[in-house]
Design a protein around this motif. Structure first.
Motif, PDB file in Angstrom:
ATOM      1  N   THR A   1     -12.584 -11.331   6.478  1.00  0.00           N
ATOM      2  CA  THR A   1     -12.051  -9.979   6.319  1.00  0.00           C
ATOM      3  C   THR A   1     -13.141  -9.035   5.838  1.00  0.00           C
TER       4      THR A   1
ATOM      5  N   CYS B   1      -8.062  -1.896   1.618  1.00  0.00           N
ATOM      6  CA  CYS B   1      -7.153  -3.031   1.393  1.00  0.00           C
ATOM      7  C   CYS B   1      -5.695  -2.631   1.202  1.00  0.00           C
TER       8      CYS B   1
ATOM      9  N   GLU C   1     -12.655  -5.785   4.716  1.00  0.00           N
ATOM     10  CA  GLU C   1     -12.228  -4.796   3.736  1.00  0.00           C
ATOM     11  C   GLU C   1     -12.824  -5.089   2.360  1.00  0.00           C
TER      12      GLU C   1
ATOM     13  N   LYS D   1       1.212  -5.575   9.282  1.00  0.00           N
ATOM     14  CA  LYS D   1       0.292  -6.511   8.622  1.00  0.00           C
ATOM     15  C   LYS D   1       1.062  -7.578   7.858  1.00  0.00           C
TER      16      LYS D   1
ATOM     17  N   TRP E   1      -2.943  -3.762   3.694  1.00  0.00           N
ATOM     18  CA  TRP E   1      -2.405  -5.124   3.617  1.00  0.00           C
ATOM     19  C   TRP E   1      -1.093  -5.155   2.834  1.00  0.00           C
ATOM     20  N   LEU E   2      -0.960  -4.283   1.867  1.00  0.00           N
ATOM     21  CA  LEU E   2       0.187  -4.329   0.963  1.00  0.00           C
ATOM     22  C   LEU E   2       1.427  -3.648   1.528  1.00  0.00           C
TER      23      LEU E   2
ATOM     24  N   ALA F   1      -4.216  -7.205  -2.967  1.00  0.00           N
ATOM     25  CA  ALA F   1      -4.341  -7.665  -1.587  1.00  0.00           C
ATOM     26  C   ALA F   1      -4.722  -9.137  -1.542  1.00  0.00           C
TER      27      ALA F   1
END
Length: 488
Positions: A288, A296, A290, A305, A299-300, A348
């Motif tokens: 990854t 990041c 990021e 994602k 992602w959350l 993340a």
């Protein structure tokens, strides 16, 4: 708890003297006048260098005798009071609250529109375009684990509109600020009159809650603005899945916001990766790219994602070893992130661990430019990245041995030189927190409280492309990690 501003900073802001040249003009005039009145000629020559002025504003130093006399004459307050924190003057404290927010977070600015109202500007640090929200200021009093913001009737006109808005409650006694999303507290029939607006004490503004509000609001507003463009681009994304090497520079998405480009790039890469490895039986490994909170945060909260991570974890749940995802986080890149962004970065990584993905962190800056990739060792490499590229995304698949071996090298290095060790997620994540200079007990306590309360009452996304479900889960997951950590 955010740091409260000192009285000096608040008074200068109220007068419009917060810049050094303007302050110096008024200070020098007062010095000359005081020298004449007190018959002390030396006072006329007292000046304040820019560096000294900045240290005063950060409470890093205090003026000496002559400068103190002039400052007291200029602002009409004793020097001790000028360099002491001021309580948040709730209800009439928009200026003081704004000063506190700006002092705590450089990406925050409050434009006051009245004694108890303002416009909160949240700006991106490196990439995002920024946005604004309306703010209403209220007194807050503690009622157990809730903060009472006062009667709903008094805020009904603020809560009713559909625009983005926040109610900020200031506790006069402690100086703490608490935040609630107006859209999560609409006034409906049956709760008018004396009903009070109560929010969890977990909604206190600090680096955790600010980082979440800062990211969710900017992502949400940007994706709402880009919604039609992204919807119309769906067939284009699908068409590019069949192209062997895809790296569109424009794709008809010229007018997308920075967050919209993030969504388009990450959505395509997720689909591309799943399509390329759908027939692979061997366990893949992931790299990854990021390395900041802005990179990041998707992602959350990006729905696609979360679905991508969940489906991959489920598919390889019965494998002999866990999935592994490597992050390249050089020390310089991490230290450049403010604390609230490091919290997002930590969450993340915690999300990966929660979903059964073993996280590894490599700190060698030589690997910082490596594109994101998925590797089936010895067989296949899928390069797919949207982070820090000129194109909307870059994606291609190769089975050439030389290319596969070239990507195996950074992964092997990460496995041998990575800084995250330990047999359990708690131990590994504690090492992550220590590397990011985040206080572990504070993280556990605040994540648990906020996860139990739920983020939706504090900040609520409106875009169909965002979700808070995984964020609430990972907050509870972090909060309930074992306090006993085994490190191998």
């Amino acid at each position: 708890m955010i740091g409260r501003p000192i009285l000096l900073g608040v008074l200068l802001q109220e007068r419009g003297w917060e810049s050094w040249p303007v302050f110096s003009l008024h200070f020098n005039r007062t010095a000359v006048a005081l020298a004449r009145e007190a018959d002390v000629p030396r006072l006329a020559g007292v000046t304040v260098p820019r560096s000294t002025f900045q240290r005063w504003l950060t409470n890093g130093s205090r003026p000496r005798r002559d400068a103190a006399m002039i400052l007291e004459r200029l602002l009409g307050h004793p020097c001790d009071a000028l360099f002491s924190p001021v309580p948040v003057p709730v209800g009439t404290g928009s200026r003081a609250v704004g000063a506190a927010l700006e002092q705590a977070w450089s990406t925050s600015r409050l434009w006051t529109t009245g004694a108890d109202a303002g416009v909160w500007e949240l700006s991106g640090r490196l990439a995002w375009d920024g946005t604004t929200a309306a703010v209403s200021f209220q007194s807050a009093t503690r009622a157990g684990q809730l903060m009472d913001f006062g009667t709903v009737a008094s805020m009904e006109s603020f809560l009713r509109p559909v625009r983005r808005g926040f109610v900020v409650g200031g506790d006069q006694e402690s100086g703490r600020l608490y935040l609630a999303d107006a859209s999560a507290h609409r006034v409906f029939e049956g709760v008018r009159g004396g009903a009070a607006l109560r929010v969890p004490a977990a909604y206190e503004l600090d680096d955790l809650t600010y980082g979440l509000v800062w990211s969710v609001v900017q992502l949400d507003d940007a994706l709402l603005a880009d919604d039609r463009t992204l919807h119309e681009a769906e067939p284009i994304l699908d068409a590019h899945l069949a192209i062997p090497r895809s790296a569109p520079s424009r794709l008809g998405l010229d007018d997308l916001s920075a967050a919209g480009r993030q969504w388009a790039g990450s959505a395509f890469c997720a689909r591309y990766i799943k399509r390329q490895i759908e027939r692979e039986s061997r366990l893949p490994v992931f790299w990854t790219r990021e390395r900041s909170g802005e990179e990041c945060a998707p992602w959350l909260v990006f729905r696609h994602k979360i679905d991508y991570l969940t489906s991959l974890s489920a598919r390889f749940a019965d494998a002999d070893a866990p999935l592994c995802r490597v992050f390249c986080l050089p020390e310089a890149a991490v230290s450049a992130c403010p604390r609230y962004e490091r919290v997002l970065l930590f969450l993340a990584l915690a999300l990966m661990e929660m979903l059964g993905v073993r996280v590894q962190v490599i700190t060698d800056p030589a690997y910082a430019a490596v594109d994101g990739f998925v590797l089936v060792p010895g067989e296949l490499a899928v390069v797919a990245t949207w982070v820090r590229t000129d194109a909307v995304w870059q994606a291609y698949t190769t089975s050439e041995r030389s290319a596969v071996r070239q990507l195996e090298e950074p992964f092997r290095n990460a496995m041998s030189a990575g800084i995250i060790t330990g047999p359990d997620p708690a131990g590994r994540l504690r090492l992550v927190a220590e590397y990011m200079a985040l206080d572990w007990p504070w993280l556990l306590r605040r994540c648990e409280a906020l996860g139990d309360a739920g983020v939706g009452g504090m900040v609520r996304p409106r875009s169909r492309l965002l979700t808070l479900s995984a964020l609430d889960r990972v907050l509870r997951y972090v909060g309930r990690l074992s306090r006993t950590v085994v490190v191998s």
